[in-house]
Design a protein around this motif. Structure first.
Motif, mmCIF file in Angstrom:
data_model
loop_
_atom_site.group_PDB
_atom_site.id
_atom_site.type_symbol
_atom_site.label_atom_id
_atom_site.label_comp_id
_atom_site.label_asym_id
_atom_site.label_seq_id
_atom_site.Cartn_x
_atom_site.Cartn_y
_atom_site.Cartn_z
ATOM 1 N N GLU A 22 1.060 -1.279 0.035
ATOM 2 C CA GLU A 22 -0.027 -0.092 -0.008
ATOM 3 C C GLU A 22 0.941 1.270 -0.212
ATOM 4 O O GLU A 22 0.801 2.048 0.825
ATOM 5 C CB GLU A 22 -0.812 -0.045 1.174
ATOM 6 N N PRO A 23 1.390 1.416 -1.021
ATOM 7 C CA PRO A 23 2.583 2.631 -0.964
ATOM 8 C C PRO A 23 2.114 3.937 -0.880
ATOM 9 O O PRO A 23 2.535 4.786 -0.216
ATOM 10 C CB PRO A 23 3.213 2.517 -2.603
ATOM 11 N N ASP A 24 0.847 4.165 -1.429
ATOM 12 C CA ASP A 24 0.295 5.414 -1.120
ATOM 13 C C ASP A 24 -0.100 5.816 0.260
ATOM 14 O O ASP A 24 0.139 6.940 0.923
ATOM 15 C CB ASP A 24 -1.205 5.504 -1.975
ATOM 16 N N ALA A 38 4.423 -1.872 -10.296
ATOM 17 C CA ALA A 38 3.574 -0.581 -9.732
ATOM 18 C C ALA A 38 3.699 -0.083 -8.559
ATOM 19 O O ALA A 38 3.597 1.021 -8.474
ATOM 20 C CB ALA A 38 2.092 -1.233 -9.940
ATOM 21 N N VAL A 39 4.102 -1.074 -7.507
ATOM 22 C CA VAL A 39 4.576 -0.456 -6.243
ATOM 23 C C VAL A 39 5.637 0.643 -6.272
ATOM 24 O O VAL A 39 5.669 1.563 -5.878
ATOM 25 C CB VAL A 39 4.869 -1.613 -4.951
ATOM 26 N N GLU A 58 6.931 2.012 -8.741
ATOM 27 C CA GLU A 58 6.655 3.163 -9.752
ATOM 28 C C GLU A 58 5.779 4.246 -8.918
ATOM 29 O O GLU A 58 6.061 5.337 -8.999
ATOM 30 C CB GLU A 58 5.716 2.649 -10.951
ATOM 31 N N THR A 59 4.855 3.752 -7.904
ATOM 32 C CA THR A 59 4.456 4.840 -7.169
ATOM 33 C C THR A 59 5.278 5.304 -6.448
ATOM 34 O O THR A 59 4.966 6.595 -6.181
ATOM 35 C CB THR A 59 3.186 4.028 -6.390
ATOM 36 N N LEU A 60 6.031 4.829 -5.619
ATOM 37 C CA LEU A 60 7.195 5.383 -4.882
ATOM 38 C C LEU A 60 7.841 6.340 -5.694
ATOM 39 O O LEU A 60 8.211 7.615 -5.293
ATOM 40 C CB LEU A 60 7.732 4.185 -4.381
ATOM 41 N N SER A 84 7.253 7.876 -8.624
ATOM 42 C CA SER A 84 6.775 8.863 -9.091
ATOM 43 C C SER A 84 6.318 10.084 -7.977
ATOM 44 O O SER A 84 6.158 11.164 -8.238
ATOM 45 C CB SER A 84 5.346 8.591 -9.896
ATOM 46 N N HIS A 85 6.570 9.594 -6.822
ATOM 47 C CA HIS A 85 6.370 10.690 -5.783
ATOM 48 C C HIS A 85 7.843 11.499 -5.541
ATOM 49 O O HIS A 85 7.585 12.498 -4.619
ATOM 50 C CB HIS A 85 6.059 10.059 -4.431
#
Ligand SMILES: C[S@@+](CC[C@H](N)C(=O)[O-])C[C@H]1O[C@@H](n2cnc3c(N)ncnc32)[C@H](O)[C@@H]1O
Length: 270
Positions: free
Chosen positions: A134-136, A173-174, A176-178, A180-181
């Motif tokens: 749950e990277p967000d 995807a995990v 990439e979420t991190l 891109s932040h």
């Protein structure tokens, strides 16, 4: 054992082997129970040199954090930080830069209890419980955002953790979420298990031992698959190499990956 039959990791169960405590056993620590030792010994039957690559991984952590502190990085988020060991991230970072801020993230309550007692002893070091899947939630965690300013460069450490995420949990995807932040000039530091040329039956033994943990498996990936986690980053020298060989001063080379081990690299967000 199916996922439903396994104890979730947030229940502290000494009878179910636990990946953080097994790793502590490889490293010669003392925070493990009989079930952890039995599972780790099963791994050691298949890969007797596993403790060497666990120790090399810790040295990689230390060298990478020192390298990044020398480049001016003052914010570190260490996800899957594990049980406190020698040369923990905040000790290495704050030795190089006393104002460095470190947030440790792990989902395991045993790790959290030890980490809070031993690691978070200063205002610049925080420990939070969260799940990499749950990277967000990690990125928005109020204790993390109180410590870390994402408008400035940050190093995110993912050491010896992504191989616990199977493909159907979409580790790419995990990551990439991190990524891109992160602001330009930030870094991803990553290490990941590869199987080298270890025969299939020995790989099955290792995966069987980890199958009894709450993680449910350990998934070795090929150098190309591990390299793909660094999409949209620029690898610093020496690139993606066995962690024991990671040295920013060394010339690049192509290792022969016969033994299993961990590959590591540092990617700069561009
Ligand atoms: C093998 S230890 C690695 C410790 C340290 N990063 C190192 O490389 O020395 C893996 C750690 O990742 C944690 N972990 C595994 N899956 C996780 C997840 N989905 N979310 C958060 N932590 C996780 C485990 O609890 C364990 O502490």
């Amino acid at each position: 054992m199916t996922a439903d039959e396994r104890h979730p990791e947030w229940i502290v169960d000494p009878h179910t082997p636990n990946i953080a405590r097994m790793y502590d056993y490889y490293l010669g620590g003392k925070d493990h129970f009989a079930a952890d030792r039995a599972a780790a010994e099963r791994v050691l039957q298949a890969i007797p040199y596993a403790p060497e690559f666990a120790r090399s991984n810790r040295r990689f952590l230390s060298r990478a954090v020192t390298h990044l502190a020398a480049l001016g990085i003052r914010q570190f988020v260490d996800i899957g930080s594990g049980l406190p060991s020698q040369e923990n991230t905040h000790e290495v970072a704050q030795r190089a830069a006393p104002d460095a801020r470190v947030v440790y993230v792990d989902r395991d309550p045993v790790v959290l209890a030890h980490a809070r007692a031993l690691l978070a002893r200063d205002d610049n070091t925080t420990v939070i419980q969260a799940d990499l899947r749950e990277p967000d939630r990690i990125l928005g965690h109020p204790e993390l955002t109180a410590q870390i300013d994402f408008s400035r460069p940050v190093a995110i450490l993912l050491l010896a953790i992504l191989h616990f995420l199977p493909d159907d949990e979409n580790p790419a995807a995990v990551v990439e979420t991190l990524r891109s932040h992160l602001a330009p000039g930030s870094f991803l530091v990553l290490s990941h298990v590869h199987a080298g040329e270890v025969p299939d039956d020995l790989q099955r033994e290792v995966r069987g031992a980890y199958g009894k943990t709450a993680a449910g498996d350990i998934i070795p990936r090929t150098p190309a698959e591990i390299g793909a986690f660094f999409t949209r980053t620029k690898l610093h020298q020496p690139g993606l190499v066995p962690v024991e060989s990671w040295n920013p001063e060394a010339a690049p080379y192509v290792p022969r990956l016969t033994k299993a081990g961990l590959l590591g690299a540092i990617g700069e967000v561009v």
